[in-house]
Design a protein around this motif. Structure first.
Motif, PDB file in Angstrom:
ATOM      1  N   HIS A 184       2.263 -11.382   6.240  1.00  0.00           N
ATOM      2  CA  HIS A 184       1.903  -9.983   5.976  1.00  0.00           C
ATOM      3  C   HIS A 184       1.495  -9.791   4.521  1.00  0.00           C
ATOM      4  O   HIS A 184       0.418  -9.260   4.227  1.00  0.00           O
ATOM      5  CB  HIS A 184       3.092  -9.075   6.311  1.00  0.00           C
ATOM      6  N   PHE A 185       2.344 -10.243   3.598  1.00  0.00           N
ATOM      7  CA  PHE A 185       2.039 -10.041   2.182  1.00  0.00           C
ATOM      8  C   PHE A 185       0.894 -10.942   1.721  1.00  0.00           C
ATOM      9  O   PHE A 185       0.099 -10.538   0.860  1.00  0.00           O
ATOM     10  CB  PHE A 185       3.294 -10.287   1.341  1.00  0.00           C
TER      11      PHE A 185
ATOM     12  N   LEU B 212      -1.705 -11.787   3.483  1.00  0.00           N
ATOM     13  CA  LEU B 212      -2.941 -11.161   3.969  1.00  0.00           C
ATOM     14  C   LEU B 212      -3.233  -9.849   3.259  1.00  0.00           C
ATOM     15  O   LEU B 212      -4.347  -9.605   2.797  1.00  0.00           O
ATOM     16  CB  LEU B 212      -2.840 -10.954   5.483  1.00  0.00           C
ATOM     17  N   TRP B 213      -2.218  -8.998   3.139  1.00  0.00           N
ATOM     18  CA  TRP B 213      -2.444  -7.680   2.552  1.00  0.00           C
ATOM     19  C   TRP B 213      -2.697  -7.754   1.057  1.00  0.00           C
ATOM     20  O   TRP B 213      -3.505  -6.977   0.509  1.00  0.00           O
ATOM     21  CB  TRP B 213      -1.260  -6.761   2.854  1.00  0.00           C
TER      22      TRP B 213
ATOM     23  N   THR C 116      -6.190  -8.689   0.599  1.00  0.00           N
ATOM     24  CA  THR C 116      -7.009  -7.515   0.902  1.00  0.00           C
ATOM     25  C   THR C 116      -6.978  -6.523  -0.253  1.00  0.00           C
ATOM     26  O   THR C 116      -8.010  -5.954  -0.632  1.00  0.00           O
ATOM     27  CB  THR C 116      -6.503  -6.839   2.188  1.00  0.00           C
ATOM     28  N   ILE C 117      -5.793  -6.310  -0.827  1.00  0.00           N
ATOM     29  CA  ILE C 117      -5.658  -5.412  -1.978  1.00  0.00           C
ATOM     30  C   ILE C 117      -6.461  -5.945  -3.163  1.00  0.00           C
ATOM     31  O   ILE C 117      -7.057  -5.165  -3.919  1.00  0.00           O
ATOM     32  CB  ILE C 117      -4.171  -5.247  -2.342  1.00  0.00           C
TER      33      ILE C 117
ATOM     34  N   ILE D  24      -1.330   1.765  -1.374  1.00  0.00           N
ATOM     35  CA  ILE D  24      -1.727   0.913  -0.252  1.00  0.00           C
ATOM     36  C   ILE D  24      -0.638  -0.113   0.039  1.00  0.00           C
ATOM     37  O   ILE D  24      -0.280  -0.357   1.206  1.00  0.00           O
ATOM     38  CB  ILE D  24      -3.069   0.210  -0.553  1.00  0.00           C
ATOM     39  N   LEU D  25      -0.095  -0.718  -1.016  1.00  0.00           N
ATOM     40  CA  LEU D  25       0.954  -1.729  -0.831  1.00  0.00           C
ATOM     41  C   LEU D  25       2.187  -1.126  -0.172  1.00  0.00           C
ATOM     42  O   LEU D  25       2.774  -1.732   0.736  1.00  0.00           O
ATOM     43  CB  LEU D  25       1.322  -2.340  -2.183  1.00  0.00           C
TER      44      LEU D  25
ATOM     45  N   THR E 163       1.512  -0.427   3.514  1.00  0.00           N
ATOM     46  CA  THR E 163       1.511  -1.595   4.395  1.00  0.00           C
ATOM     47  C   THR E 163       2.908  -1.926   4.916  1.00  0.00           C
ATOM     48  O   THR E 163       3.039  -2.618   5.934  1.00  0.00           O
ATOM     49  CB  THR E 163       0.950  -2.826   3.668  1.00  0.00           C
TER      50      THR E 163
ATOM     51  N   SER F 172      -2.825  -8.067  12.145  1.00  0.00           N
ATOM     52  CA  SER F 172      -3.612  -8.697  11.077  1.00  0.00           C
ATOM     53  C   SER F 172      -5.051  -8.215  11.055  1.00  0.00           C
ATOM     54  O   SER F 172      -5.765  -8.444  10.071  1.00  0.00           O
ATOM     55  CB  SER F 172      -3.595 -10.224  11.243  1.00  0.00           C
TER      56      SER F 172
ATOM     57  N   THR G   4      -6.237  -5.140  10.916  1.00  0.00           N
ATOM     58  CA  THR G   4      -6.487  -4.022  10.001  1.00  0.00           C
ATOM     59  C   THR G   4      -6.811  -4.493   8.588  1.00  0.00           C
ATOM     60  O   THR G   4      -7.848  -4.108   8.036  1.00  0.00           O
ATOM     61  CB  THR G   4      -5.289  -3.061   9.987  1.00  0.00           C
ATOM     62  N   PRO G   5      -5.973  -5.324   7.945  1.00  0.00           N
ATOM     63  CA  PRO G   5      -6.327  -5.778   6.590  1.00  0.00           C
ATOM     64  C   PRO G   5      -7.599  -6.602   6.558  1.00  0.00           C
ATOM     65  O   PRO G   5      -8.363  -6.527   5.588  1.00  0.00           O
ATOM     66  CB  PRO G   5      -5.105  -6.595   6.153  1.00  0.00           C
TER      67      PRO G   5
END
Length: 303
Positions: free
Chosen positions: A94-95, A97-98, A101-102, A133-134, A137, A187, A189-190
């Motif tokens: 999760h982190f 990928l996000w 993306t961030i 955003i973070l 998530t 996954s 969405t990001p």
């Protein structure tokens, strides 16, 4: 033949494990040293630190899961080991990928140029936007963990009721495929957000080049170079994660048909994403690139 290929894939994934830890550890080390010495750190460097840490966790989790799946699959019978492994994979992925993306969103807001009032407002408050955003998530993470925990509980209840069902690789796909489907859906969405950031960056670069036609400076123009460097980083992430995503899909099929070799091959290719993208991040960051060249020069001098 199959045992030989299995040994080769094991050696490859161990090599990827070492390379991934070195590259991500280098990002953390250099930025932390800079943080301590200067008492401050830029937003992009902070994102890189936490991104590298999450990928170290992801790489470790993949290797441990690989080892347990090959030799100690029955450790999941109690449910505790199963939850630990699944939840650790979900959190680290999760982190990983996000945060990537961030990073794409950060480059978009910092580099792209649009006249929209909404975009200008987000550009002006980029640090607050990244933080929100973070934090947002975490909602996706919480929902994902709840959904997976429900599935784990239902599957373990079914296993406990069926006393003649031996816990083996033949029964594991009935659990792993739905769980992987759930994680993959979260996954998307990001990945979509990163893709939109790439398209907007490309459009911004096209607009900038249109304005530069009367006074062409080529790649010497700082804004053009910034656009191109950001696009390289974003598109490399999209391509590598797409390959990672494809490997997950193929591994579903291999688990359903109990093809262990294909499943191992997919995992080997999958580890390439968190390991290799960090090298591209090092090359795309002037500070990290210079530090890596200094380290390489010192190593070469000692030879």
């Amino acid at each position: 033949m199959e045992s030989a290929l299995s040994s080769i894939l094991t050696l490859v994934i161990i090599a990827e494990f070492v390379i991934g830890n070195l590259s991500n550890g280098f990002i953390v080390l250099i930025n932390c040293i800079d943080w301590v010495s200067k008492r401050q750190l830029s937003s992009v460097d902070k994102i890189l630190i936490f991104l590298a840490i999450s990928r170290i966790g992801l790489i470790w989790e993949i290797l441990v899961s690989w080892f347990l799946a090959l030799h100690y699959l029955a450790i999941f019978v109690s449910g505790t080991g199963l939850r630990i492994m699944i939840f650790s994979w979900v959190v680290s992925n999760h982190f990983s990928l996000w945060l990537a993306t961030i990073l794409s969103i950060f480059y978009l807001l910092k580099i792209a140029s649009f006249s929209s009032p909404a975009f200008l407002y987000l550009k002006w408050r980029v640090n607050q936007v990244i933080l929100m955003i973070l934090l947002g998530t975490l909602v996706f993470l919480f929902l994902n963990l709840i959904q997976i925990n429900i599935h784990i509980k239902d599957w373990l209840d079914q296993y406990e009721r069926n006393t003649i069902w031996n816990f083996s690789m033949s029964g594991f796909p009935t659990f792993s495929v739905p769980v992987k489907f759930t994680m993959t859906m979260f996954s998307l969405t990001p990945f979509t957000v990163a893709l939109i950031s790439f398209l907007l960056l490309s459009f911004s670069l096209w607009k900038h080049l249109q304005k530069m036609q009367l006074n062409y400076k080529g790649h010497r123009d700082p804004r053009t170079k910034a656009h191109i460097n950001a696009l390289k980083i974003v598109i490399s992430f999209l391509l590598l994660y797409a390959s990672f995503f494809l490997c997950i899909l193929i591994s579903w099929i291999s688990e359903l048909y109990q093809n262990t070799l294909i499943h191992m091959l997919c995992q080997t290719i999958g580890v390439f994403y968190p390991s290799s993208h960090s090298f591209l991040l090092i090359l795309g960051n002037p500070k990290l690139r210079q530090a890596s060249l200094l380290v390489a020069a010192k190593v070469w001098a000692k030879r």
